[in-house]
Design an enzyme around this catalytic site. Structure first.
Site, PDB file in Angstrom:
ATOM      1  N   LYS A 120       0.813  -1.174  -0.067  1.00  0.00           N
ATOM      2  CA  LYS A 120       0.029  -0.012  -0.027  1.00  0.00           C
ATOM      3  C   LYS A 120       0.953   1.191  -0.108  1.00  0.00           C
ATOM      4  O   LYS A 120       0.322   2.185  -0.368  1.00  0.00           O
ATOM      5  CB  LYS A 120      -0.891   0.068   1.188  1.00  0.00           C
ATOM      6  N   ARG A 137      -7.579   1.280  17.207  1.00  0.00           N
ATOM      7  CA  ARG A 137      -7.670   1.742  15.764  1.00  0.00           C
ATOM      8  C   ARG A 137      -8.947   0.735  15.467  1.00  0.00           C
ATOM      9  O   ARG A 137      -9.791   0.756  16.139  1.00  0.00           O
ATOM     10  CB  ARG A 137      -6.649   1.510  14.796  1.00  0.00           C
TER      11      ARG A 137
HETATM   12  C1  LIG Z   1      -0.810  -1.166   6.665  1.00  0.00           C
HETATM   13  C2  LIG Z   1      -1.335  -2.033   7.286  1.00  0.00           C
HETATM   14  C3  LIG Z   1      -0.351  -3.375   7.521  1.00  0.00           C
HETATM   15  C4  LIG Z   1       0.940  -3.366   6.955  1.00  0.00           C
HETATM   16  O1  LIG Z   1       1.801  -2.737   7.915  1.00  0.00           O
HETATM   17  P1  LIG Z   1       3.341  -2.807   7.599  1.00  0.00           P
HETATM   18  O2  LIG Z   1       3.841  -1.996   9.063  1.00  0.00           O
HETATM   19  O3  LIG Z   1       3.651  -1.910   6.462  1.00  0.00           O
HETATM   20  O4  LIG Z   1       3.880  -4.020   7.649  1.00  0.00           O
HETATM   21  C5  LIG Z   1      -0.945  -4.563   8.002  1.00  0.00           C
HETATM   22  N1  LIG Z   1      -2.447  -4.466   8.361  1.00  0.00           N
HETATM   23  C6  LIG Z   1      -3.257  -3.618   8.200  1.00  0.00           C
HETATM   24  C7  LIG Z   1      -4.525  -3.796   8.909  1.00  0.00           C
HETATM   25  C8  LIG Z   1      -2.656  -2.554   7.599  1.00  0.00           C
HETATM   26  O5  LIG Z   1      -3.483  -1.354   7.702  1.00  0.00           O
END
Ligand SMILES: *Cc1c(COP(=O)(O)O)cnc(C)c1O
Length: 354
Positions: free
Chosen positions: A36, A131
């Site tokens: 992402k 969250r």
């Molecule tokens: C962004 C995100 C991740 C990945 O996070 P990283 O720190 O880049 O590994 C995993 N789970 C959710 C729900 C996220 O929003």
């Protein structure tokens, strides 16, 4: 090369994914790759898959659609709860989504029936980060409601830590998640295929072999993209820290005092900044700014270059102790997560795949 540029080294991303996915594999977990921060860039998705990612997950339907258009045909996971107005798109691009609202799951179920598909849902449980997720005491009743909808399948449960509240994933948090799994399985008389234990902030637990058995996957972006874990930002052994580099061009080179002259008020961002007096210094300006990067998330690769700050369009550097810097020199930086995100989302930054 058009500048500023974000240079993407896919061989390094593939390598990092291989390293992390084998660490997870040893503990019985699969790696779900999260592209992402680079908007689901197809080259990054491909590198993650070649490195052993079992599925691709993203918070935005647009990014999953981009991965699909780029040729990715494997499992897709939507990381953010689908918005009610966009459940049809969610069902079209994602095989699985992370959810905490029964209302949304009902809408997903309806959309899935309409599209003649089965959409998998993972119930998110909040273990303190505040969250997404239902509180633990509501997990069983929510799972029950979600599992009774035709068109969706309750695939499992998940947790996300260290994102909003900064709560560190610990063995106790993982055991609490497994307890929720046990409660749901025994109350509902079903088996959950997925226990999704977290993100790159879980990597210290992985590195210390403290992940309890029963967690089936981690959703990993940062550790494979930047080679760091997300609690202390320390390196993941064996991973490259420079799969991404930002390149910017010097447009001014002048010798100036290190303290502003005149009456000092707010800068462009409403802040009053104080400067240490280091005397007269050689300074460079690069054609890149907050629209392209986050100055606090840049590590210069050229020795002696120091980032002083940035306005919207100007990146200001101290190059007194650097080697041969000229107008037109291309300076390279390793981005932290904030700068990677900024560069990847900026229309002004050229994306160059190596
Ligand atoms: C962004 C995100 C991740 C990945 O996070 P990283 O720190 O880049 O590994 C995993 N789970 C959710 C729900 C996220 O929003």
């Amino acid at each position: 090369m058009k500048l500023p540029a974000l240079v993407i080294d896919t061989a390094k991303i593939r390598h990092n994914t291989r390293v992390v996915s084998s660490m997870l594999g040893e503990l019985g977990m699969r790696l779900v790759g999260v592209p992402k921060s680079v908007l689901g860039h197809p080259a990054v998705v491909k590198a993650m898959v070649e490195g052993g990612a079992a599925a691709i997950a993203d918070s935005r339907v647009e990014n999953l659609a981009r991965a699909r258009e780029g040729g990715y045909a494997g499992e897709t996971v939507l990381l953010r709860s689908p918005a009610p107005s966009r459940v049809d798109e969610a069902v079209a691009v994602a095989d699985v989504s992370l959810n905490s609202e029964v209302e949304v799951v009902r809408m997903l179920a309806k959309a899935a029936r309409k599209a003649n598909r089965t959409h998998k849902v993972v119930l998110m449980v909040d273990l303190g980060d505040l969250r997404e997720g239902v509180p633990v005491h509501k997990a069983v009743e929510t799972a029950k409601a979600m599992s009774s909808e035709d068109g969706v399948k309750l695939a499992g449960i998940g947790v996300n830590l260290a994102c909003y509240g900064g709560v560190i994933p610990t063995r106790e948090k993982m055991e609490a998640l497994l307890k929720v799994r046990d409660d749901i399985e025994s109350s509902l008389g079903l088996k959950l295929e997925t226990v999704s234990g977290g993100n790159s902030a879980n990597m210290p637990l992985v590195m210390n072999k403290e992940m309890p058995a029963g967690i089936t996957e981690l959703r990993i972006g940062e550790s494979v993209l930047l080679g760091t874990e997300a609690v202390h930002r320390s390196p993941v052994p064996g991973c490259y820290p420079d799969a991404f580099t930002i390149v910017a061009e010097v447009i001014e080179l002048q010798t100036k005092p290190s303290k502003p002259e005149g009456q000092v008020g707010q800068n462009a961002f409403g802040l009053v900044v104080t400067f240490p007096d280091r005397g007269i210094r050689k300074r460079a300006i690069c054609a890149a700014g907050r629209q392209d990067i986050d100055p606090d998330g840049l590590t210069p690769l050229e020795p002696g270059v120091q980032v002083l700050g940035a306005s919207s369009d100007h990146l200001i550097l101290d190059v007194q102790d650097a080697g041969d810097v000229k107008v037109g020199s291309m300076l390279r930086f390793i981005p932290a997560y904030s700068s990677l995100l900024q560069a990847a989302t900026s229309p002004f930054v050229e994306k160059v795949v190596r």
